[in-house]
Write an enzyme that holds these catalytic residues in place. Structure first.
Site, mmCIF file in Angstrom:
data_model
loop_
_atom_site.group_PDB
_atom_site.id
_atom_site.type_symbol
_atom_site.label_atom_id
_atom_site.label_comp_id
_atom_site.label_asym_id
_atom_site.label_seq_id
_atom_site.Cartn_x
_atom_site.Cartn_y
_atom_site.Cartn_z
ATOM 1 N N ASN A 170 0.877 -1.176 0.000
ATOM 2 C CA ASN A 170 0.000 0.000 0.000
ATOM 3 C C ASN A 170 0.914 1.227 0.000
ATOM 4 O O ASN A 170 1.497 1.555 1.032
ATOM 5 C CB ASN A 170 -0.901 -0.019 1.247
ATOM 6 C CG ASN A 170 -1.734 1.245 1.376
ATOM 7 O OD1 ASN A 170 -1.821 2.043 0.431
ATOM 8 N ND2 ASN A 170 -2.340 1.439 2.538
ATOM 9 N N LYS A 230 0.127 4.262 -0.349
ATOM 10 C CA LYS A 230 -0.531 5.452 0.219
ATOM 11 C C LYS A 230 -0.304 6.676 -0.689
ATOM 12 O O LYS A 230 -0.219 6.524 -1.898
ATOM 13 C CB LYS A 230 -0.056 5.680 1.660
ATOM 14 C CG LYS A 230 -0.122 4.400 2.494
ATOM 15 C CD LYS A 230 -0.035 4.623 3.965
ATOM 16 C CE LYS A 230 0.015 3.278 4.672
ATOM 17 N NZ LYS A 230 -0.195 3.374 6.097
ATOM 18 N N HIS A 262 -9.809 0.856 4.459
ATOM 19 C CA HIS A 262 -8.534 1.040 5.155
ATOM 20 C C HIS A 262 -8.756 1.963 6.352
ATOM 21 O O HIS A 262 -9.531 2.918 6.271
ATOM 22 C CB HIS A 262 -7.485 1.625 4.195
ATOM 23 C CG HIS A 262 -6.113 1.616 4.800
ATOM 24 N ND1 HIS A 262 -5.699 2.558 5.701
ATOM 25 C CD2 HIS A 262 -5.076 0.751 4.651
ATOM 26 C CE1 HIS A 262 -4.456 2.277 6.085
ATOM 27 N NE2 HIS A 262 -4.054 1.177 5.466
ATOM 28 N N GLU A 313 -7.141 4.332 7.551
ATOM 29 C CA GLU A 313 -6.913 5.776 7.312
ATOM 30 C C GLU A 313 -8.138 6.400 6.630
ATOM 31 O O GLU A 313 -8.444 7.573 6.849
ATOM 32 C CB GLU A 313 -5.622 5.974 6.501
ATOM 33 C CG GLU A 313 -4.398 5.734 7.389
ATOM 34 C CD GLU A 313 -3.147 5.255 6.676
ATOM 35 O OE1 GLU A 313 -3.078 5.372 5.439
ATOM 36 O OE2 GLU A 313 -2.246 4.751 7.364
ATOM 37 N N GLU A 373 -5.960 -5.521 10.132
ATOM 38 C CA GLU A 373 -4.973 -4.490 10.427
ATOM 39 C C GLU A 373 -5.316 -3.828 11.758
ATOM 40 O O GLU A 373 -6.171 -2.927 11.795
ATOM 41 C CB GLU A 373 -4.973 -3.433 9.323
ATOM 42 C CG GLU A 373 -4.631 -3.988 7.957
ATOM 43 C CD GLU A 373 -4.038 -2.901 7.074
ATOM 44 O OE1 GLU A 373 -2.862 -3.004 6.740
ATOM 45 O OE2 GLU A 373 -4.750 -1.939 6.755
ATOM 46 N N GLY A 387 1.650 1.876 10.726
ATOM 47 C CA GLY A 387 2.546 3.026 10.614
ATOM 48 C C GLY A 387 3.162 3.449 11.932
ATOM 49 O O GLY A 387 3.752 4.527 12.030
ATOM 50 N N SER A 408 2.799 -2.497 10.349
ATOM 51 C CA SER A 408 4.248 -2.458 10.592
ATOM 52 C C SER A 408 4.941 -3.794 10.314
ATOM 53 O O SER A 408 5.895 -4.152 11.009
ATOM 54 C CB SER A 408 4.551 -1.972 12.014
ATOM 55 O OG SER A 408 4.071 -0.642 12.177
HETATM 56 C C1 PEP Z 1 -1.146 -0.176 5.853
HETATM 57 O O1 PEP Z 1 -1.187 1.017 5.568
HETATM 58 O O2 PEP Z 1 -2.022 -0.931 5.443
HETATM 59 C C2 PEP Z 1 -0.035 -0.641 6.686
HETATM 60 C C3 PEP Z 1 -0.071 -1.874 7.129
HETATM 61 O O3 PEP Z 1 0.971 0.262 6.935
HETATM 62 P P1 PEP Z 1 2.364 -0.049 7.694
HETATM 63 O O4 PEP Z 1 2.913 -1.332 7.124
HETATM 64 O O5 PEP Z 1 3.226 1.133 7.377
HETATM 65 O O6 PEP Z 1 2.049 -0.184 9.133
#
Ligand code: PEP
Length: 247
Positions: free
Chosen positions: A9, A11, A93, A95, A165, A171, A210
Site C-alpha cells: 500500500n 498510500k 482502510h 486511514e 490491520e 505506521g 508495521s
Molecule cells: C497499511 O497502511 O495498510 C499498513 C499496514 O501500513 P504499515 O505497514 O506502514 O504499518
C-alpha cells in the site's frame, strides 16, 4: 490450499517517475511463486499499467466510489479502475475510516461496487488501541464484517480478500506479535465459518501493521495468516521483495 498474497500500500507517496522506478524494481525480483500486488495512487495507474503489463505484479487502487457513476465530485468508480488495469482495490482502510469518515455502511457499498465490475476488494478490518484495551476487538471485527456480509452476502467473500490491520500497529512501528495476530485471524476464519465453511477455509486473510523484513517470516508462518498488507516497507523494492519472499 490457500495461495499466499502480499500487497503493498503505497498510500499518498511518490511521483510518477519514482512510482515507475519502484514498480520496475519490484518486478525485477518477482516470479510466479507468490501473488504480489501494489495499491498505488490512482493517478499513477495508467503509467504503471504499461510498466506491469505481462509481469507478475498486479495492480490495485486504494479506494473506490460507493456509487456506479454520476455527480460525485472527487470519486473514482470501479469501472474507471478496471479500465486502468486494476485487479484489486482496498476498501475500508483504517486511514479512510479515521480521516475521511468511511463508515461500515459506505465500506460495504464500496465493496459491492468493486465486485460489480470484477475488482477484488481487499476489505480492511481491525480495532483501535482503545477498543483492544476495552476488550472490544472481536465485537469491532464482527460489526465490520457484518456490515459487508449483510450488504453483499457471504457468497461474495469467495471473490474478496480480508486484511486484519490492528489500527494501533499501522505506521507506528508497533507490530502485533505472531500470536496476537494469529488469534484474531483464527477468530475471523471461525466467524466466517459460522456462515459458510468453504468460504472460510478458502479466505485469504492478510496481516497488516508495521510488517517488515525482520518480522514477516514469523507472522506468515502462522496457520491463519495468508500474507500481508504492507505500508511503509513497500516503498523500498528490496524490503518489499524480502517480505514477499517470507511467505
Ligand atoms: C497499511 O497502511 O495498510 C499498513 C499496514 O501500513 P504499515 O505497514 O506502514 O504499518
Amino acid at each position: 490450499m490457500r495461495r499466499s498474497l502480499v500487497v503493498g500500500n503505497w498510500k499518498m507517496n511518490g511521483t510518477l517517475a519514482s512510482a515507475e522506478a519502484l514498480a520496475r524494481g519490484v518486478i525485477a525480483g518477482l516470479d510466479s511463486s507468490t501473488d504480489v500486488a501494489v495499491c498505488v495512487p490512482s493517478v499513477f495507474l495508467p503509467g504503471l499499467q504499461t510498466v506491469a503489463k505481462g509481469t507478475f505484479l498486479a495492480l490495485g487502487a486504494q479506494n473506490v466510489a460507493d456509487k456506479e457513476s454520476g455527480a460525485f465530485t472527487g470519486e473514482i468508480s470501479a469501472s474507471m479502475l478496471v479500465e486502468v488495469g486494476c485487479k484489486y482495490v482496498l476498501v475500508g482502510h483504517s486511514e479512510r475510516r479515521t480521516y475521511y469518515g468511511d463508515s461500515n455502511a459506505s465500506v460495504a457499498a464500496r465493496f459491492c461496487q468493486a465486485q460489480s465490475k470484477g475488482l477484488i476488494p481487499i476489505l480492511c478490518i481491525g480495532e483501535t488501541l482503545e477498543q483492544r484495551e476495552q476488550d472490544q476487538t472481536f465485537s469491532v471485527i464482527d460489526e465490520q464484517l457484518d456490515a459487508v456480509i449483510s450488504a453483499a452476502g457471504i457468497a461474495a467473500f469467495a471473490n474478496a480478500v480480508l486484511a486484519y490491520e490492528p489500527v494501533w500497529a499501522i505506521g507506528t512501528g508497533r507490530t502485533a506479535t505472531d500470536e496476537q495476530a494469529q488469534e484474531v485471524h483464527h477468530y475471523i476464519r471461525q466467524y466466517l465459518a459460522l456462515k459458510d465453511q468453504a468460504i472460510a477455509e478458502n479466505m485469504q486473510i492478510l496481516y497488516g501493521g508495521s510488517a517488515k523484513p525482520d518480522n514477516a517470516k514469523g507472522l506468515f508462518a502462522m496457520p491463519d495468516i495468508d500474507g500481508g498488507l504492507i505500508g511503509g516497507a513497500s516503498l523500498d523494492a528490496d524490503s518489499f521483495l524480502q517480505i514477499c519472499r517470507s511467505v
